[in-house]
Design a protein around this motif. Structure first.
Motif, PDB file in Angstrom:
ATOM      1  N   GLN A   1     -13.043 -29.344  14.745  1.00  0.00           N
ATOM      2  CA  GLN A   1     -13.570 -30.018  15.918  1.00  0.00           C
ATOM      3  C   GLN A   1     -13.588 -31.534  15.725  1.00  0.00           C
ATOM      4  OE1 GLN A   1     -17.339 -28.051  16.251  1.00  0.00           O
ATOM      5  NE2 GLN A   1     -16.550 -26.451  17.597  1.00  0.00           N
ATOM      6  N   SER A   2     -13.788 -31.988  14.518  1.00  0.00           N
ATOM      7  CA  SER A   2     -13.899 -33.428  14.272  1.00  0.00           C
ATOM      8  C   SER A   2     -12.562 -34.137  14.338  1.00  0.00           C
ATOM      9  CB  SER A   2     -14.538 -33.677  12.893  1.00  0.00           C
ATOM     10  OG  SER A   2     -13.620 -33.340  11.855  1.00  0.00           O
TER      11      SER A   2
ATOM     12  N   SER B   1     -11.324 -37.271  18.165  1.00  0.00           N
ATOM     13  CA  SER B   1     -12.399 -38.254  18.191  1.00  0.00           C
ATOM     14  C   SER B   1     -12.896 -38.493  19.611  1.00  0.00           C
ATOM     15  CB  SER B   1     -11.894 -39.572  17.594  1.00  0.00           C
ATOM     16  OG  SER B   1     -12.804 -40.619  17.865  1.00  0.00           O
ATOM     17  N   GLN B   2     -14.171 -38.177  19.840  1.00  0.00           N
ATOM     18  CA  GLN B   2     -14.784 -38.455  21.134  1.00  0.00           C
ATOM     19  C   GLN B   2     -14.840 -39.963  21.396  1.00  0.00           C
ATOM     20  OE1 GLN B   2     -15.857 -35.749  23.244  1.00  0.00           O
ATOM     21  NE2 GLN B   2     -14.620 -34.697  21.705  1.00  0.00           N
ATOM     22  N   GLU B   3     -15.043 -40.720  20.345  1.00  0.00           N
ATOM     23  CA  GLU B   3     -15.092 -42.176  20.493  1.00  0.00           C
ATOM     24  C   GLU B   3     -13.755 -42.722  20.957  1.00  0.00           C
ATOM     25  OE1 GLU B   3     -16.810 -45.845  20.647  1.00  0.00           O
ATOM     26  OE2 GLU B   3     -17.832 -43.936  20.214  1.00  0.00           O
ATOM     27  N   ARG B   4     -12.687 -42.223  20.365  1.00  0.00           N
ATOM     28  CA  ARG B   4     -11.357 -42.705  20.751  1.00  0.00           C
ATOM     29  C   ARG B   4     -10.964 -42.236  22.150  1.00  0.00           C
ATOM     30  NH1 ARG B   4      -7.083 -44.300  17.392  1.00  0.00           N
ATOM     31  NH2 ARG B   4      -7.872 -45.403  15.569  1.00  0.00           N
ATOM     32  N   LEU B   5     -11.483 -41.083  22.584  1.00  0.00           N
ATOM     33  CA  LEU B   5     -11.184 -40.616  23.927  1.00  0.00           C
ATOM     34  C   LEU B   5     -11.807 -41.500  25.008  1.00  0.00           C
ATOM     35  CD1 LEU B   5     -11.370 -36.733  23.558  1.00  0.00           C
ATOM     36  CD2 LEU B   5      -9.355 -38.092  24.150  1.00  0.00           C
ATOM     37  N   LYS B   6     -12.786 -42.314  24.622  1.00  0.00           N
ATOM     38  CA  LYS B   6     -13.358 -43.264  25.591  1.00  0.00           C
ATOM     39  C   LYS B   6     -12.297 -44.261  26.062  1.00  0.00           C
ATOM     40  CE  LYS B   6     -18.105 -42.965  23.860  1.00  0.00           C
ATOM     41  NZ  LYS B   6     -19.229 -43.688  23.192  1.00  0.00           N
ATOM     42  N   ARG B   7     -11.273 -44.469  25.239  1.00  0.00           N
ATOM     43  CA  ARG B   7     -10.172 -45.330  25.673  1.00  0.00           C
ATOM     44  C   ARG B   7      -9.463 -44.726  26.882  1.00  0.00           C
ATOM     45  NH1 ARG B   7      -7.510 -46.357  19.643  1.00  0.00           N
ATOM     46  NH2 ARG B   7      -9.253 -47.564  18.791  1.00  0.00           N
ATOM     47  N   TYR B   8      -9.362 -43.397  26.887  1.00  0.00           N
ATOM     48  CA  TYR B   8      -8.764 -42.693  28.021  1.00  0.00           C
ATOM     49  C   TYR B   8      -9.640 -42.871  29.259  1.00  0.00           C
ATOM     50  CZ  TYR B   8      -5.775 -38.977  30.022  1.00  0.00           C
ATOM     51  OH  TYR B   8      -4.876 -38.251  30.762  1.00  0.00           O
TER      52      TYR B   8
ATOM     53  N   ILE C   1       4.233 -41.015  21.085  1.00  0.00           N
ATOM     54  CA  ILE C   1       3.399 -40.280  20.141  1.00  0.00           C
ATOM     55  C   ILE C   1       3.267 -38.829  20.592  1.00  0.00           C
ATOM     56  CG2 ILE C   1       1.260 -40.873  21.353  1.00  0.00           C
ATOM     57  CD1 ILE C   1      -0.114 -41.181  18.653  1.00  0.00           C
ATOM     58  N   GLY C   2       3.227 -37.908  19.637  1.00  0.00           N
ATOM     59  CA  GLY C   2       3.119 -36.493  19.985  1.00  0.00           C
ATOM     60  C   GLY C   2       3.492 -35.607  18.828  1.00  0.00           C
ATOM     61  N   SER C   3       3.987 -34.425  19.131  1.00  0.00           N
ATOM     62  CA  SER C   3       4.447 -33.483  18.118  1.00  0.00           C
ATOM     63  C   SER C   3       5.771 -32.892  18.572  1.00  0.00           C
ATOM     64  CB  SER C   3       3.445 -32.329  17.924  1.00  0.00           C
ATOM     65  OG  SER C   3       2.216 -32.778  17.423  1.00  0.00           O
TER      66      SER C   3
ATOM     67  N   ALA D   1      -6.294 -39.985  19.758  1.00  0.00           N
ATOM     68  CA  ALA D   1      -7.657 -39.542  19.453  1.00  0.00           C
ATOM     69  C   ALA D   1      -7.688 -38.460  18.385  1.00  0.00           C
ATOM     70  CB  ALA D   1      -8.345 -39.045  20.723  1.00  0.00           C
ATOM     71  N   ILE D   2      -6.532 -37.958  17.957  1.00  0.00           N
ATOM     72  CA  ILE D   2      -6.487 -36.940  16.897  1.00  0.00           C
ATOM     73  C   ILE D   2      -6.528 -37.653  15.553  1.00  0.00           C
ATOM     74  CG2 ILE D   2      -5.131 -35.118  15.814  1.00  0.00           C
ATOM     75  CD1 ILE D   2      -4.008 -34.472  18.564  1.00  0.00           C
ATOM     76  N   ILE D   3      -7.558 -37.387  14.781  1.00  0.00           N
ATOM     77  CA  ILE D   3      -7.735 -38.038  13.483  1.00  0.00           C
ATOM     78  C   ILE D   3      -7.978 -36.990  12.412  1.00  0.00           C
ATOM     79  CG2 ILE D   3      -8.600 -40.202  14.448  1.00  0.00           C
ATOM     80  CD1 ILE D   3     -11.423 -39.230  13.842  1.00  0.00           C
ATOM     81  N   GLU D   4      -7.659 -37.342  11.208  1.00  0.00           N
ATOM     82  CA  GLU D   4      -7.871 -36.426  10.077  1.00  0.00           C
ATOM     83  C   GLU D   4      -9.238 -36.650   9.469  1.00  0.00           C
ATOM     84  OE1 GLU D   4      -5.946 -34.042   9.346  1.00  0.00           O
ATOM     85  OE2 GLU D   4      -4.323 -34.590  10.703  1.00  0.00           O
TER      86      GLU D   4
END
Length: 400
Positions: free
Chosen positions: A21-22, A25-32, A347-349, A397-400
């Motif tokens: 779940q971590s 990043s909810q914080e980074r999604l605020k950019r969206y 960016i993507g997969s 927003a995807i972080i390790e």
């Protein structure tokens, strides 16, 4: 000791879940959030719904702006959208369910089941339209080609006379059902030789008609009984009831001056009778997420297997290698594919699969990151910009 072992195992599973779940990043999604709010404030879109599931859990859901700029109605997360070409993946899955029942091979000529597709002709020059000079098709179109948009059909969206003829035959004329619309498509010469190009087309309507032929059911009934009801997609269909119509997002567009307006001709929500594979479905972000998560889950949902993982593997392989297409992308059976991040410069997969709708609805499924993402709005003037921006903002927003 046994209880201690079980407790340690529980802690390990809990830690693994928290770690998964971590990673978003909810914080980074605020950019969206900031991006979409800026677009709404600037009058680019009326409002939007964002929905993201990661690792089997709802990771983000938010409604922005208005569903109707004239009535000043706030957007809600359960709003219903006209999803247009996001109907195409659903039609493909429906047909592939029947493929798994042994009803056909993907290499079968379509004319085996719909005789109107025998002896197809190909225009020498699409600018000449249906009355121009033609040559015979070099090969019979196959079911695989209609699902990968390589059969040589068009969609009626372009400016050549051939596209205009298709548009008039399919959409300007009244049709009693999808059988009638498919026969109209067969009456227009192809824009190119089967298998020799990728060209976005109305061929998923043929898929819908084939579902009817193989199942013995009207297409809308097959979808309801075999997909929508068992999956729990309660707000998805070709017609809306009174309660659902109240949750329908108004269609917007731009005036001649470039100002965002609610357009005069709103989407008809009842009385629709042509149940096509190209477009026509209404849905919510949550409903469509069930469909997408079923695919991400190897075709299984709540103990029921809708497709085999091997079938999904085939559908998400690149079926247009060697044909001209957007750099970095390919196309499978019913879905666009990300095949090379460097060529796409986004960016993507690699292995992500996706599609969009003409009124600016977007989704992607990413098996590597175990994520599905949706951005839904209603703007009659389509742009791929918001689909690319969704990827940019979600993946950062995807972080390790």
């Amino acid at each position: 000791m046994k209880k201690l072992t079980l407790f340690v195992l529980f802690l390990a599973i809990s830690a693994s879940t928290l770690l998964a779940q971590s990673q978003l990043s909810q914080e980074r999604l605020k950019r969206y959030d900031q991006f979409l709010e800026t677009e709404i404030d600037a009058g680019k879109i009326p409002g939007a719904v964002v929905l993201i599931y990661k690792d089997g859990e709802k990771a983000y859901e938010k409604a922005y702006g208005l569903s109707d700029i004239e009535a000043k109605t706030p957007m809600q997360s359960d709003q219903i959208f006209y999803i247009q070409s996001m109907t195409k993946p659903i039609a493909t899955v429906a047909l592939m369910m029947l493929y798994e029942e042994g009803k056909f091979f993907l290499t079968d000529p379509v004319e085996n089941y719909i005789p109107e597709f025998k002896n197809l002709q190909v225009l020498n020059d699409p600018e000449d339209g249906k009355n121009g000079e033609t040559v015979p098709a070099k090969q019979k179109i196959t079911i695989s080609q209609i699902l990968s948009h390589t059969a040589g059909f068009s969609h009626g969206l372009g400016s050549t006379q051939q596209e205009i003829d298709v548009r008039d035959a399919l959409y300007a004329q009244p049709h009693a059902n999808i059988e009638s619309r498919v026969k109209a498509l067969a009456s227009i010469p192809l824009i190119g030789q089967p298998g020799e190009q990728w060209y976005y087309s109305a061929s998923p309507d043929i898929a819908a008609r084939l579902v009817e032929i193989f199942s013995g059911q009207p297409f809308d009934q097959f979808l309801k009984e075999r997909l929508f009801d068992p999956l729990g997609m309660k707000d998805t269909g070709y017609n809306l009831n009174d309660e659902q119509s109240k949750r329908m997002v108004s269609l917007h567009g731009y005036s001649k001056e470039g100002v965002l307006i609610k357009i005069p001709n709103q989407t008809k929500t009842s009385g629709n009778r042509v149940f096509g594979g190209t477009h026509g479905l209404f849905s919510t972000a949550q409903d469509y997420s069930i469909f997408a998560r079923m695919l991400l889950n190897g075709g299984e949902w709540n103990g029921k297997q809708y497709l085999s993982p091997k079938t999904i593997e085939l559908m998400t392989k690149n079926h247009i290698e060697g044909l001209s297409y957007n750099p970095g992308y390919g196309f499978g059976l019913g879905f666009g594919l990300m095949v090379d991040l460097a060529d796409a410069d986004l960016i993507g997969s690699e292995g992500q699969y996706f599609w969009n709708g003409a009124y600016c609805t977007y989704f992607f499924i990413d098996p590597k990151e175990n994520i599905v993402s949706f951005l839904m709005t209603q703007n009659s003037q389509f742009t791929g910009f918001y689909g690319d921006k969704m990827r940019q903002m979600v993946y950062q927003a995807i972080i390790e």
